[in-house]
Structure formats: structure tokens, C-alpha cells
Scaffold this motif. Structure first.
Motif, mmCIF file in Angstrom:
data_model
loop_
_atom_site.group_PDB
_atom_site.id
_atom_site.type_symbol
_atom_site.label_atom_id
_atom_site.label_comp_id
_atom_site.label_asym_id
_atom_site.label_seq_id
_atom_site.Cartn_x
_atom_site.Cartn_y
_atom_site.Cartn_z
ATOM 1 N N PHE A 58 57.146 -49.899 65.519
ATOM 2 C CA PHE A 58 56.843 -50.992 66.438
ATOM 3 C C PHE A 58 55.357 -51.019 66.765
ATOM 4 C CE2 PHE A 58 61.089 -49.363 67.292
ATOM 5 C CZ PHE A 58 61.856 -50.507 67.097
ATOM 6 N N ALA A 59 54.903 -52.204 67.189
ATOM 7 C CA ALA A 59 53.545 -52.372 67.688
ATOM 8 C C ALA A 59 53.601 -53.093 69.028
ATOM 9 C CB ALA A 59 52.698 -53.159 66.701
ATOM 10 N N ALA A 60 52.684 -52.733 69.915
ATOM 11 C CA ALA A 60 52.539 -53.416 71.200
ATOM 12 C C ALA A 60 51.413 -54.429 71.076
ATOM 13 C CB ALA A 60 52.221 -52.403 72.293
ATOM 14 N N VAL A 61 51.716 -55.686 71.337
ATOM 15 C CA VAL A 61 50.770 -56.781 71.154
ATOM 16 C C VAL A 61 50.572 -57.495 72.484
ATOM 17 C CG1 VAL A 61 50.276 -58.899 69.867
ATOM 18 C CG2 VAL A 61 51.554 -57.043 68.775
ATOM 19 N N ASP A 62 49.303 -57.735 72.850
ATOM 20 C CA ASP A 62 49.056 -58.386 74.135
ATOM 21 C C ASP A 62 49.150 -59.903 74.005
ATOM 22 O OD1 ASP A 62 46.666 -59.309 73.063
ATOM 23 O OD2 ASP A 62 45.375 -58.081 74.348
ATOM 24 N N SER A 63 48.869 -60.606 75.097
ATOM 25 C CA SER A 63 49.108 -62.049 75.156
ATOM 26 C C SER A 63 48.198 -62.853 74.251
ATOM 27 C CB SER A 63 48.954 -62.544 76.599
ATOM 28 O OG SER A 63 47.638 -62.257 77.076
ATOM 29 N N ILE A 64 47.087 -62.261 73.794
ATOM 30 C CA ILE A 64 46.199 -62.996 72.889
ATOM 31 C C ILE A 64 46.255 -62.432 71.471
ATOM 32 C CG2 ILE A 64 44.657 -63.785 74.702
ATOM 33 C CD1 ILE A 64 42.704 -61.590 73.910
ATOM 34 N N GLY A 65 47.300 -61.626 71.188
ATOM 35 C CA GLY A 65 47.557 -61.186 69.829
ATOM 36 C C GLY A 65 46.873 -59.898 69.409
ATOM 37 N N ARG A 66 46.252 -59.181 70.347
ATOM 38 C CA ARG A 66 45.611 -57.914 69.982
ATOM 39 C C ARG A 66 46.668 -56.808 69.897
ATOM 40 N NH1 ARG A 66 41.071 -57.725 74.595
ATOM 41 N NH2 ARG A 66 43.003 -58.146 75.746
ATOM 42 N N VAL A 67 46.554 -55.979 68.880
ATOM 43 C CA VAL A 67 47.461 -54.844 68.712
ATOM 44 C C VAL A 67 46.865 -53.648 69.447
ATOM 45 C CG1 VAL A 67 48.561 -53.307 67.055
ATOM 46 C CG2 VAL A 67 48.253 -55.718 66.496
ATOM 47 N N LEU A 68 47.556 -53.190 70.489
ATOM 48 C CA LEU A 68 47.014 -52.143 71.354
ATOM 49 C C LEU A 68 47.869 -50.883 71.359
ATOM 50 C CD1 LEU A 68 45.819 -54.330 74.359
ATOM 51 C CD2 LEU A 68 44.476 -53.464 72.443
ATOM 52 N N GLY A 69 48.882 -50.827 70.500
ATOM 53 C CA GLY A 69 49.689 -49.612 70.415
ATOM 54 C C GLY A 69 50.613 -49.672 69.213
ATOM 55 N N SER A 70 51.028 -48.484 68.737
ATOM 56 C CA SER A 70 51.970 -48.420 67.617
ATOM 57 C C SER A 70 52.739 -47.113 67.684
ATOM 58 C CB SER A 70 51.242 -48.518 66.278
ATOM 59 O OG SER A 70 50.416 -47.377 66.057
ATOM 60 N N ALA A 71 53.887 -47.081 67.027
ATOM 61 C CA ALA A 71 54.680 -45.854 66.867
ATOM 62 C C ALA A 71 55.640 -46.068 65.707
ATOM 63 C CB ALA A 71 55.454 -45.517 68.143
ATOM 64 N N MET A 72 55.834 -45.012 64.885
ATOM 65 C CA MET A 72 56.665 -45.140 63.697
ATOM 66 C C MET A 72 57.540 -43.909 63.505
ATOM 67 S SD MET A 72 54.099 -46.800 60.818
ATOM 68 C CE MET A 72 55.497 -47.103 59.697
ATOM 69 N N SER A 73 58.597 -44.076 62.717
ATOM 70 C CA SER A 73 59.421 -42.957 62.266
ATOM 71 C C SER A 73 59.518 -43.022 60.749
ATOM 72 C CB SER A 73 60.819 -42.998 62.889
ATOM 73 O OG SER A 73 61.524 -44.160 62.484
ATOM 74 N N PHE A 74 59.698 -41.828 60.134
ATOM 75 C CA PHE A 74 59.719 -41.720 58.672
ATOM 76 C C PHE A 74 60.900 -40.861 58.252
ATOM 77 C CE2 PHE A 74 55.462 -42.315 60.229
ATOM 78 C CZ PHE A 74 54.946 -43.312 59.415
ATOM 79 N N PRO A 75 61.939 -41.448 57.655
ATOM 80 C CA PRO A 75 63.094 -40.665 57.215
ATOM 81 C C PRO A 75 62.725 -39.783 56.038
ATOM 82 C CG PRO A 75 63.285 -42.926 56.441
ATOM 83 C CD PRO A 75 62.079 -42.886 57.327
ATOM 84 N N MET A 76 63.164 -38.530 56.074
ATOM 85 C CA MET A 76 62.826 -37.573 55.018
ATOM 86 C C MET A 76 64.040 -37.129 54.210
ATOM 87 S SD MET A 76 59.625 -37.093 54.881
ATOM 88 C CE MET A 76 58.329 -37.840 55.863
ATOM 89 N N GLY A 77 65.149 -37.784 54.359
ATOM 90 C CA GLY A 77 66.355 -37.356 53.669
ATOM 91 C C GLY A 77 67.183 -36.464 54.571
ATOM 92 N N GLY A 78 68.471 -36.352 54.261
ATOM 93 C CA GLY A 78 69.346 -35.582 55.128
ATOM 94 C C GLY A 78 69.376 -36.206 56.511
#
Length: 307
Positions: A58-78
């Protein structure tokens, strides 16, 4: 991640800022790059493309479209995933944006064991969410140079071993050895990493007992993963990369400290730049046998995001 009818998933008001939550794959790559640069991370556009191809988030986007945050997950199997690319703009790092993003990522990985490598700034947040610290990762980097005592000398290999270049035919054997060291299957990741990398394999009795890969990353090149059972083996598969990249910027992320491998890295011009903390939730990542030198282990990470 479950498909959504729109890239807009949620919203939050934080003091004077209002953010919407968007699927990170809907965000312009240049905007994600600008976000990572704002916190001093060295990712190239190609590095971010690779991460986006292997994870969700996901990304956090403000009211004028600026990306001010992110977080991700990555599956590794199992049943294992890593968490990474958790970034908030410097002016928002005490506003709760990181926690909000992490809550949404954790909702998507319920039932899975989790691992991450935390910066000092984020360690308290992860601790409050239930992550447990396991080890320190040492980010070592600099202009590569072989130790003076080794220049012009033949490679010193462990007894009864040979060193050769990795080929595509080695993939299955590499995946199996990496699984033992990483304690989770990374077949998909390694199959995509190998074409981007050059590597060396240490052979005994016609079997790969240690290997390493090197690829372009950040300011230069990163060596990782480095998989071996001993310092001697780890040095044997790392030394050729140092030799062939002398004068270039190299990086190794390792948990090794005050041992021959760590000393070899330092003597090769890769000085300690920073540290992060390996943390886990729902199950320990590192096997005590590995930490005590009794089993094959990861001497060099693929990256701090992917472990």
C-alpha cells in the motif's frame, strides 16, 4: 492481495493531513523512487521494479496526489513472508502513518510467519506490534579492494573443493541449499534473481556446498545471497566478486561480526555504514545451530527488504 474495485482502499485524517490508501502497484514508479530518496535509501528504479514484481502493499497518498508513505509484504513460499519498503516521509514519521500502513499489510498476511529488518527509527513501532528482535545486520559498503596480502596470490579454497561460475542448470541445487540456510523456500525469488546476477559456486564431491550472487543495486553492486557453512567457504565464494570489482562500489549486508568473514569484508574496503535489526513474529527466523556455526546459513542477505 484481493482485487479491489478501485485503487482507493481507505482514508485517514492525521492532524492537518488527510491520506488515502492505495494499492502500491497503482502508484507511479517515479513517485515511489522520490519517497525512498527522501529517507536516504539508495534504490534505483530497477531495484524498485524488482520489489514490485515480487510483493504487494500500500501507499499513503495526500489530497494533492503526493506519495508520503509505503509498506509491502513479500511471500517467500511455505508460510513465510518478509515485510519491507516501510517508508514514511520525514515530516510524518511521528504522525502514525507507518502504523496505519503496517496494520493494513499485516491484515493481508494473517496466518504467516513474518520477518523484517528494522531501521533504528522503526524498531520501537515494530516492537509494539509484536515483533521480536533476533540479530543485528551490518550494512558494509565501500570501494572494493582485495586485502594487500591476497593480491597476486592464488585463491585459498577449503580442502577438496573447486570454485566455478554458476550456470542456469544450478538453479534447483541453489534453491535447495538456500532453503536450508534461509529456513523458508525462495524458489520464485531465486529463479528471478539468477538471470540478473553473476555467481560462484563451491563444489565438493560434485555438489554445491556454498554459493554467492552479485548484481547491480543502489550505488553500485550488492553481493548476496551468500550461503555457506563456514567462514572459509563464505570467503571462498565472495573473494572472486571483490577481485573482479576492485575500485567499484560494493555492498554486503551480513549478520557476521568479529569473525574471519567479517574481517575479510573490512579488509576488502567494505566498512560498516549502518545497522538494522532482524525481527520476527509468529516464529523465530534464525536457527541457533546456524548461529553457532553448526549448519549452513546466510552470510550475506539478498537485501534488507528480502532477507
Amino acid at each position: 492481495m484481493t482485487a479491489q474495485p478501485s485503487s482507493l482502499l481507505a482514508s485517514i485524517q492525521l492532524e492537518s493531513f488527510e491520506f488515502t490508501l492505495k494499492d502500491i502497484h497503482s502508484i507511479d514508479l517515479e513517485q515511489l523512487h522520490s519517497l525512498s530518496v527522501s529517507v536516504g535509501w539508495p534504490h534505483r528504479l530497477d531495484d524498485l521494479r524488482f520489489l514490485l514484481a515480487h510483493g504487494s502493499g500500500f501507499a499513503a497518498v495526500d489530497s494533492i496526489g503526493r506519495v508520503l508513505g509505503s509498506a509491502m509484504s513479500f511471500p517467500m513460499g511455505g508460510d513465510f513472508s518478509t515485510i519491507g519498503m516501510v517508508i514514511t516521509s520525514p515530516r510524518l514519521q511521528t504522525q502514525g502513518t507507518g502504523r496505519w500502513l503496517m496494520d493494513h499489510v499485516l491484515e493481508n498476511v494473517k496466518g504467516r510467519r513474518l520477518g523484517l529488518n528494522s531501521t533504528r527509527a522503526a524498531k520501537r513501532l515494530y516492537s509494539t506490534m509484536g515483533f521480536t528482535a533476533e540479530a543485528t545486520v551490518f550494512q558494509c559498503q565501500g570501494q572494493a579492494t582485495l586485502p594487500a596480502a591476497q593480491k597476486g596470490q592464488p585463491e585459498a579454497l577449503p580442502p577438496s573443493t573447486q570454485l566455478r561460475a554458476i550456470t542456469p542448470d544450478d538453479l534447483e541445487e541453489i534453491i535447495a541449499l538456500d532453503h536450508l540456510a534461509y529456513r523458508a523456500p525462495r524458489a520464485v525469488l531465486l529463479s528471478q534473481l539468477l538471470p540478473l546476477s553473476k555467481g560462484g559456486a563451491l563444489i565438493r564431491d560434485n555438489k554445491i556446498i556454498a554459493f554467492s550472487l552479485i548484481r547491480p543495486f543502489g550505488r553500485g553492486y550488492v553481493i548476496g545471497p551468500i550461503v555457506a557453512s563456514s567462514d572459509e567457504e563464505a570467503i571462498a565464494v565472495t573473494r572472486p566478486h571483490i577481485a573482479s570489482h576492485e575500485g567499484r562500489f560494493l555492498r554486503i549486508d551480513t549478520r557476521e561480526k568479529s569473525v574471519p568473514f567479517a574481517e575479510f569484508i573490512r579488509q576488502s574496503g567494505l566498512e560498516l555504514f549502518d545497522t538494522v535489526t532482524t525481527m520476527s513474529m509468529y516464529g523465530r527466523l534464525l536457527n541457533p545451530d546456524q548461529e553457532n556455526g553448526k549448519d549452513v546459513k546466510i552470510f550475506g542477505l539478498v537485501s534488507q527488504t528480502l532477507g
